[in-house]
Design a protein around this motif. Structure first.
Motif, mmCIF file in Angstrom:
data_model
loop_
_atom_site.group_PDB
_atom_site.id
_atom_site.type_symbol
_atom_site.label_atom_id
_atom_site.label_comp_id
_atom_site.label_asym_id
_atom_site.label_seq_id
_atom_site.Cartn_x
_atom_site.Cartn_y
_atom_site.Cartn_z
ATOM 1 N N PHE A 170 40.675 -34.282 7.573
ATOM 2 C CA PHE A 170 40.281 -32.868 7.549
ATOM 3 C C PHE A 170 38.863 -32.727 7.011
ATOM 4 C CE2 PHE A 170 44.324 -31.500 8.852
ATOM 5 C CZ PHE A 170 44.381 -30.123 8.903
ATOM 6 N N VAL A 171 38.561 -33.448 5.938
ATOM 7 C CA VAL A 171 37.229 -33.365 5.334
ATOM 8 C C VAL A 171 36.160 -33.809 6.330
ATOM 9 C CG1 VAL A 171 35.724 -34.352 3.567
ATOM 10 C CG2 VAL A 171 38.036 -33.633 2.963
ATOM 11 N N LEU A 172 36.384 -34.942 7.000
ATOM 12 C CA LEU A 172 35.387 -35.485 7.925
ATOM 13 C C LEU A 172 35.359 -34.737 9.252
ATOM 14 C CD1 LEU A 172 35.947 -39.285 7.254
ATOM 15 C CD2 LEU A 172 34.104 -37.835 6.407
ATOM 16 N N CYS A 173 36.446 -34.060 9.572
ATOM 17 C CA CYS A 173 36.507 -33.269 10.799
ATOM 18 C C CYS A 173 35.605 -32.041 10.709
ATOM 19 C CB CYS A 173 37.955 -32.850 11.043
ATOM 20 S SG CYS A 173 38.191 -31.510 12.215
ATOM 21 N N LEU A 174 35.448 -31.517 9.512
ATOM 22 C CA LEU A 174 34.720 -30.260 9.324
ATOM 23 C C LEU A 174 33.275 -30.305 9.832
ATOM 24 C CD1 LEU A 174 34.878 -27.391 8.319
ATOM 25 C CD2 LEU A 174 34.371 -28.209 6.007
ATOM 26 N N PRO A 175 32.457 -31.302 9.445
ATOM 27 C CA PRO A 175 31.083 -31.322 9.975
ATOM 28 C C PRO A 175 31.020 -31.538 11.480
ATOM 29 C CG PRO A 175 31.549 -33.313 8.697
ATOM 30 C CD PRO A 175 32.675 -32.372 8.451
ATOM 31 N N VAL A 176 31.981 -32.276 12.034
ATOM 32 C CA VAL A 176 32.011 -32.469 13.489
ATOM 33 C C VAL A 176 32.246 -31.129 14.187
ATOM 34 C CG1 VAL A 176 33.196 -33.617 15.406
ATOM 35 C CG2 VAL A 176 32.867 -34.827 13.233
ATOM 36 N N LEU A 177 33.211 -30.368 13.682
ATOM 37 C CA LEU A 177 33.478 -29.050 14.247
ATOM 38 C C LEU A 177 32.273 -28.137 14.106
ATOM 39 C CD1 LEU A 177 37.120 -28.051 13.194
ATOM 40 C CD2 LEU A 177 36.259 -28.436 15.496
ATOM 41 N N ALA A 178 31.630 -28.197 12.940
ATOM 42 C CA ALA A 178 30.485 -27.322 12.680
ATOM 43 C C ALA A 178 29.361 -27.569 13.684
ATOM 44 C CB ALA A 178 29.980 -27.522 11.261
ATOM 45 N N VAL A 179 29.114 -28.837 13.999
ATOM 46 C CA VAL A 179 28.035 -29.180 14.937
ATOM 47 C C VAL A 179 28.281 -28.551 16.303
ATOM 48 C CG1 VAL A 179 27.015 -31.072 16.250
ATOM 49 C CG2 VAL A 179 27.342 -31.298 13.784
ATOM 50 N N PHE A 180 29.542 -28.570 16.765
ATOM 51 C CA PHE A 180 29.837 -28.108 18.120
ATOM 52 C C PHE A 180 30.238 -26.633 18.203
ATOM 53 C CE2 PHE A 180 30.441 -32.714 18.455
ATOM 54 C CZ PHE A 180 29.722 -32.974 19.623
ATOM 55 N N LEU A 181 30.709 -26.055 17.097
ATOM 56 C CA LEU A 181 31.240 -24.696 17.183
ATOM 57 C C LEU A 181 30.348 -23.617 16.579
ATOM 58 C CD1 LEU A 181 35.062 -25.166 16.459
ATOM 59 C CD2 LEU A 181 33.883 -25.069 18.659
#
Length: 282
Positions: free
Chosen positions: A177-188
């Motif tokens: 969940f922690v590492l997923c957050l920046p990935v989501l932020a970049v694309f969303l």
């Protein structure tokens, strides 16, 4: 009674994610990108609190974090974006069907030869899935929404497969969940994002309660359930979502939905309850 009650509570929590997402995004109270990001942030907070109470460290620097975080991001993004146009029950049915069929196919590809009964069950489930996905004059399924939910299902299946080797799934989930957050932020993240109090509240509940605490409860219950039981009990999730969507959101339950749900869920139940080694001629 304690185990059945906890199991039922977990299934309700999983189904609630579909209803909460559809209620928030479908009502225009929040955009899907904001919902996904707030959901993940809330999940991070509650999961880290649970780990702190347990005194468990957060395992961020592991090889499994890469597929785990990326597949979780695909699931979160596809899940939220699809509910702009999909009903809660239909979305849950597509998600669940794709996840189960993908995992069945993965097992077969890895050398776990399926029996005839398993193949028949998987084929029936796939036919039911095609019934709601296939575009046509009478179709009520938005093609882009369905495609996004299929992507979410593939993401969740990959996430589940990659996490099977984790010795303790709860801290692994928190780290993902922690590492997923920046990935989501970049694309969303985009300039058109918006969030009203009602939408924010539903996103927080989805992230902290029905996702974060729901996953924690599931991991506590799962070791006490037989494998076949754990698989079959999850068949209730789309049914709960369909009923809740009709009662709480006024979503219609069409004859096509009933037939498709019967094929998908019945086929999966037939496949997952099959003996691992078929007798000759069966």
């Amino acid at each position: 009674m304690k185990l059945p009650l906890l199991t039922a509570l977990t299934m309700v929590a999983f189904a609630a994610n579909s209803v909460l997402n559809r209620a928030a995004v479908g009502s225009g109270s929040i955009d899907p990108a904001s919902f996904a990001l707030i959901r993940v942030i809330s999940g991070v907070v509650i999961l880290c609190v649970v780990l702190a109470v347990r005194g468990t460290p957060l395992p961020l620097l592991r090889r499994a974090r890469v597929p785990g975080a990326l597949s979780l991001a695909v699931y979160m993004a596809g899940f939220s974006l699809s509910y702009v146009v999909l009903d809660a029950g239909l979305g849950a049915l597509i998600l669940f069907g794709v996840v189960q069929i993908t995992m069945f196919g993965w097992g077969a590809a890895r050398g776990s030869a399926p029996t005839r009964r398993q193949m028949a069950g998987a084929g029936t489930a796939f036919a039911g899935l095609m019934l709601v996905l296939w575009p046509g004059p009478g179709s009520q399924t938005d093609p882009l929404g369905a495609l996004l939910m299929v992507a979410a299902g593939l993401g969740w299946a990959i996430y589940t497969i990659s996490g099977r080797s984790e010795p303790d799934p709860l801290p692994a989930t928190a780290a993902n969940f922690v590492l997923c957050l920046p990935v989501l932020a970049v694309f969303l993240v985009n300039p058109d994002m918006f969030a009203r109090p009602f939408g924010i509240a539903l996103a927080v509940v989805s992230g902290a309660v029905t996702s974060g605490l729901g996953y924690a409860l599931w991991y506590a219950v799962l070791p006490r359930l037989a494998q076949a039981t754990a698989a079959v009990v999850q068949l209730s999730v789309p049914i709960i979502a369909i009923i809740a969507g009709a009662v709480l959101l006024g979503e219609p339950i069409s004859a096509l939905m009933v037939v498709a749900a019967a094929l998908v869920l019945g086929g999966i139940a037939w496949a997952v309850t099959a003996p691992r080694h078929a007798k000759p001629g069966t």
